[in-house]
Scaffold this motif. Structure first.
Motif, PDB file in Angstrom:
ATOM      1  N   ALA A  27     110.002  36.684 -17.329  1.00  0.00           N
ATOM      2  CA  ALA A  27     109.640  36.975 -15.942  1.00  0.00           C
ATOM      3  C   ALA A  27     109.268  38.442 -15.765  1.00  0.00           C
ATOM      4  CB  ALA A  27     110.791  36.608 -15.005  1.00  0.00           C
ATOM      5  N   LYS A  28     110.048  39.334 -16.354  1.00  0.00           N
ATOM      6  CA  LYS A  28     109.765  40.762 -16.185  1.00  0.00           C
ATOM      7  C   LYS A  28     108.465  41.157 -16.866  1.00  0.00           C
ATOM      8  CE  LYS A  28     111.590  45.427 -16.391  1.00  0.00           C
ATOM      9  NZ  LYS A  28     110.880  45.717 -15.108  1.00  0.00           N
ATOM     10  N   VAL A  29     108.226  40.636 -18.054  1.00  0.00           N
ATOM     11  CA  VAL A  29     106.976  40.961 -18.750  1.00  0.00           C
ATOM     12  C   VAL A  29     105.770  40.485 -17.940  1.00  0.00           C
ATOM     13  CG1 VAL A  29     105.590  40.454 -20.797  1.00  0.00           C
ATOM     14  CG2 VAL A  29     107.992  41.090 -21.052  1.00  0.00           C
ATOM     15  N   GLU A  30     105.867  39.269 -17.383  1.00  0.00           N
ATOM     16  CA  GLU A  30     104.761  38.741 -16.577  1.00  0.00           C
ATOM     17  C   GLU A  30     104.551  39.581 -15.320  1.00  0.00           C
ATOM     18  OE1 GLU A  30     102.810  35.780 -16.787  1.00  0.00           O
ATOM     19  OE2 GLU A  30     103.484  35.301 -18.814  1.00  0.00           O
ATOM     20  N   ARG A  31     105.640  39.906 -14.641  1.00  0.00           N
ATOM     21  CA  ARG A  31     105.496  40.668 -13.395  1.00  0.00           C
ATOM     22  C   ARG A  31     105.010  42.094 -13.665  1.00  0.00           C
ATOM     23  NH1 ARG A  31     107.500  44.062  -9.666  1.00  0.00           N
ATOM     24  NH2 ARG A  31     107.160  43.424  -7.484  1.00  0.00           N
ATOM     25  N   ASP A  32     105.567  42.734 -14.694  1.00  0.00           N
ATOM     26  CA  ASP A  32     105.117  44.088 -15.022  1.00  0.00           C
ATOM     27  C   ASP A  32     103.623  44.104 -15.346  1.00  0.00           C
ATOM     28  OD1 ASP A  32     107.668  45.013 -14.638  1.00  0.00           O
ATOM     29  OD2 ASP A  32     108.040  45.532 -16.734  1.00  0.00           O
ATOM     30  N   GLY A  33     103.160  43.058 -16.029  1.00  0.00           N
ATOM     31  CA  GLY A  33     101.731  42.967 -16.332  1.00  0.00           C
ATOM     32  C   GLY A  33     100.891  42.871 -15.066  1.00  0.00           C
ATOM     33  N   ILE A  34     101.366  42.093 -14.110  1.00  0.00           N
ATOM     34  CA  ILE A  34     100.656  41.979 -12.832  1.00  0.00           C
ATOM     35  C   ILE A  34     100.582  43.331 -12.145  1.00  0.00           C
ATOM     36  CG2 ILE A  34     100.834  41.064 -10.474  1.00  0.00           C
ATOM     37  CD1 ILE A  34     101.986  38.496 -11.713  1.00  0.00           C
ATOM     38  N   MET A  35     101.704  44.049 -12.106  1.00  0.00           N
ATOM     39  CA  MET A  35     101.723  45.329 -11.403  1.00  0.00           C
ATOM     40  C   MET A  35     100.858  46.372 -12.101  1.00  0.00           C
ATOM     41  SD  MET A  35     103.327  44.417  -8.816  1.00  0.00           S
ATOM     42  CE  MET A  35     103.280  46.005  -7.967  1.00  0.00           C
ATOM     43  N   CYS A  36     100.774  46.320 -13.418  1.00  0.00           N
ATOM     44  CA  CYS A  36      99.867  47.233 -14.124  1.00  0.00           C
ATOM     45  C   CYS A  36      98.407  46.926 -13.793  1.00  0.00           C
ATOM     46  CB  CYS A  36     100.115  47.143 -15.629  1.00  0.00           C
ATOM     47  SG  CYS A  36     101.641  47.931 -16.167  1.00  0.00           S
ATOM     48  N   ARG A  37      98.072  45.645 -13.673  1.00  0.00           N
ATOM     49  CA  ARG A  37      96.704  45.284 -13.283  1.00  0.00           C
ATOM     50  C   ARG A  37      96.428  45.683 -11.838  1.00  0.00           C
ATOM     51  NH1 ARG A  37      98.251  40.872 -16.416  1.00  0.00           N
ATOM     52  NH2 ARG A  37      98.689  39.527 -14.636  1.00  0.00           N
ATOM     53  N   SER A  92      97.669  48.205 -10.411  1.00  0.00           N
ATOM     54  CA  SER A  92      97.504  49.665 -10.409  1.00  0.00           C
ATOM     55  C   SER A  92      96.054  50.054 -10.634  1.00  0.00           C
ATOM     56  CB  SER A  92      98.388  50.296 -11.493  1.00  0.00           C
ATOM     57  OG  SER A  92      98.311  51.697 -11.448  1.00  0.00           O
ATOM     58  N   GLU A  93      95.329  49.259 -11.412  1.00  0.00           N
ATOM     59  CA  GLU A  93      93.899  49.529 -11.615  1.00  0.00           C
ATOM     60  C   GLU A  93      93.110  49.253 -10.338  1.00  0.00           C
ATOM     61  OE1 GLU A  93      92.730  47.151 -14.917  1.00  0.00           O
ATOM     62  OE2 GLU A  93      94.074  48.169 -16.330  1.00  0.00           O
ATOM     63  N   ARG A  94      93.562  48.272  -9.566  1.00  0.00           N
ATOM     64  CA  ARG A  94      92.861  47.932  -8.327  1.00  0.00           C
ATOM     65  C   ARG A  94      93.216  48.895  -7.200  1.00  0.00           C
ATOM     66  NH1 ARG A  94      93.230  41.754  -6.504  1.00  0.00           N
ATOM     67  NH2 ARG A  94      92.306  41.603  -8.605  1.00  0.00           N
ATOM     68  N   TYR A  95      94.490  49.304  -7.147  1.00  0.00           N
ATOM     69  CA  TYR A  95      94.968  50.209  -6.093  1.00  0.00           C
ATOM     70  C   TYR A  95      95.663  51.413  -6.738  1.00  0.00           C
ATOM     71  CZ  TYR A  95      94.454  45.706  -3.706  1.00  0.00           C
ATOM     72  OH  TYR A  95      93.977  44.498  -3.242  1.00  0.00           O
ATOM     73  N   PRO A  96      94.908  52.298  -7.354  1.00  0.00           N
ATOM     74  CA  PRO A  96      95.504  53.351  -8.194  1.00  0.00           C
ATOM     75  C   PRO A  96      96.364  54.366  -7.452  1.00  0.00           C
ATOM     76  CG  PRO A  96      93.128  53.696  -7.929  1.00  0.00           C
ATOM     77  CD  PRO A  96      93.420  52.341  -7.376  1.00  0.00           C
ATOM     78  N   VAL A  97      96.164  54.539  -6.135  1.00  0.00           N
ATOM     79  CA  VAL A  97      96.886  55.612  -5.433  1.00  0.00           C
ATOM     80  C   VAL A  97      98.392  55.354  -5.362  1.00  0.00           C
ATOM     81  CG1 VAL A  97      94.884  56.267  -4.058  1.00  0.00           C
ATOM     82  CG2 VAL A  97      96.490  54.564  -3.158  1.00  0.00           C
ATOM     83  N   TYR A  98      98.833  54.116  -5.582  1.00  0.00           N
ATOM     84  CA  TYR A  98     100.253  53.787  -5.413  1.00  0.00           C
ATOM     85  C   TYR A  98     101.073  53.898  -6.696  1.00  0.00           C
ATOM     86  CZ  TYR A  98      98.361  51.924  -1.085  1.00  0.00           C
ATOM     87  OH  TYR A  98      97.704  51.789   0.122  1.00  0.00           O
ATOM     88  N   GLY A  99     100.423  54.050  -7.835  1.00  0.00           N
ATOM     89  CA  GLY A  99     101.159  54.181  -9.086  1.00  0.00           C
ATOM     90  C   GLY A  99     101.950  52.944  -9.478  1.00  0.00           C
ATOM     91  N   PHE A 100     101.394  51.760  -9.206  1.00  0.00           N
ATOM     92  CA  PHE A 100     102.121  50.526  -9.492  1.00  0.00           C
ATOM     93  C   PHE A 100     102.469  50.372 -10.977  1.00  0.00           C
ATOM     94  CE2 PHE A 100      99.913  48.563  -5.599  1.00  0.00           C
ATOM     95  CZ  PHE A 100     100.988  48.851  -4.785  1.00  0.00           C
ATOM     96  N   ASP A 101     101.667  50.964 -11.865  1.00  0.00           N
ATOM     97  CA  ASP A 101     101.969  50.864 -13.289  1.00  0.00           C
ATOM     98  C   ASP A 101     103.291  51.540 -13.627  1.00  0.00           C
ATOM     99  OD1 ASP A 101     100.758  53.297 -12.590  1.00  0.00           O
ATOM    100  OD2 ASP A 101     100.072  53.653 -14.646  1.00  0.00           O
ATOM    101  N   ALA A 102     103.651  52.580 -12.874  1.00  0.00           N
ATOM    102  CA  ALA A 102     104.891  53.311 -13.117  1.00  0.00           C
ATOM    103  C   ALA A 102     106.054  52.767 -12.295  1.00  0.00           C
ATOM    104  CB  ALA A 102     104.694  54.793 -12.823  1.00  0.00           C
ATOM    105  N   ASN A 103     105.814  52.495 -11.002  1.00  0.00           N
ATOM    106  CA  ASN A 103     106.948  52.109 -10.139  1.00  0.00           C
ATOM    107  C   ASN A 103     107.147  50.597 -10.028  1.00  0.00           C
ATOM    108  OD1 ASN A 103     105.249  51.072  -7.909  1.00  0.00           O
ATOM    109  ND2 ASN A 103     104.729  53.209  -7.543  1.00  0.00           N
ATOM    110  N   LYS A 104     106.169  49.818 -10.485  1.00  0.00           N
ATOM    111  CA  LYS A 104     106.231  48.348 -10.456  1.00  0.00           C
ATOM    112  C   LYS A 104     106.499  47.797  -9.053  1.00  0.00           C
ATOM    113  CE  LYS A 104     105.632  48.152 -14.910  1.00  0.00           C
ATOM    114  NZ  LYS A 104     105.480  49.595 -15.224  1.00  0.00           N
ATOM    115  N   GLY A 105     106.143  48.597  -8.038  1.00  0.00           N
ATOM    116  CA  GLY A 105     106.306  48.146  -6.660  1.00  0.00           C
ATOM    117  C   GLY A 105     107.584  48.604  -5.996  1.00  0.00           C
TER     118      GLY A 105
END
Length: 259
Positions: free
Chosen positions: A201-211, A213-226
């Motif tokens: 579950a975590k690997v799948e969700r982290d992957g979503i948040m990294c993707r 982050s590319e769509r909405y880069p200002v929020y840093g989703f790749d680092a904070n995961k939401g």
């Protein structure tokens, strides 16, 4: 023939427990510091391996006890607390063999180790699934209803794979999802299938948040995961909410969406 320290070290690094015992006896009179250090290093390595094997045996044994020897499906959620991104639930049914070394609470593992284990879990599992509840649905019905929906959808997906189970092992407090439900506090560190569910579950969700982050880069989703890190909150205050934010989770620091 006198062996070099390098040769002895290599043999010790590759030795299993039985081989180590033989090597240790044969080197009992060797007082070279390098050899003594290599012996001690090999001993620590083998002790750590044995401790890990014992820990994993405990995860599988406890699960077998809870399922009374039957088939167990482990459930766990990731993403209950973030202010952005989906709620994600994993469900996994593991066979008794082969054992998956390294299974643990996903938060205790490095990202690389989680990804390696997730691939091994998917290859080994009798059945597995990952289900998501999107932010707008969380806003509409709340977290408790979202959790129930995701867990029940995951159980249904396992059954659709033709797998029946005798026990539903759920990390945390009772949800009363199923008559077979058994609740295990900190179950992702106690039961093999719950640990496996937390990892996939975590690997799948982290992957979503990294993707995302590319769509909405200002929020840093790749680092904070939401999750509501300071930088994430500052970005929300400056830019408003994105379409993947949970509006109901952001009332303390939001302005009107700019999207």
């Amino acid at each position: 023939m006198i062996q070099t320290v390098a040769d002895i070290r290599k043999r010790l690094q590759e030795a299993d427990a039985a081989e180590f015992a033989v090597l240790e006896r044969s080197l009992v009179a060797d007082t070279r510091k390098g050899v003594l250090s290599a012996i001690e290093s090999a001993r620590r390595r083998l002790e750590a391996q044995q401790a890990e094997a014992t820990r994993i045996e405990g995860l599988y044994a406890y699960e077998c006890e809870l399922a009374r020897g039957g088939v167990a499906v482990g459930l766990d959620e990731v993403g209950r607390g973030p202010v952005a991104g989906p709620l994600t639930v994993g469900a996994v049914v593991l066979p008794p063999e082969p054992r998956i070394l390294g299974l643990n609470d996903s938060k205790q593992l490095t990202a690389q180790h989680r990804e390696e284990l997730a691939a091994q879990i998917k290859e080994t599992a009798i059945a597995w699934t990952v289900q998501h509840v999107e932010p707008d649905s969380i806003d509409a019905v709340g977290m408790t209803a979202s959790l129930r929906f995701a867990f029940l959808k995951a159980l249904g997906a396992i059954e659709e794979q033709g797998v029946s189970f005798d026990a539903v092992l759920l990390d945390g407090n009772p949800m009363r999802l199923d008559p077979r439900e058994k609740n295990v506090v900190k179950g992702d560190a106690k039961c093999a299938s719950i640990a496996a569910a937390s990892i996939v579950a975590k690997v799948e969700r982290d992957g979503i948040m990294c993707r995302m982050s590319e769509r909405y880069p200002v929020y840093g989703f790749d680092a904070n995961k939401g999750y509501a890190s300071k930088d994430h909150i500052d970005a929300i205050k400056e830019h408003g909410l994105s379409p993947i934010h949970r509006v109901s989770f952001c009332t303390a620091f939001t302005q009107e969406t700019l999207f």
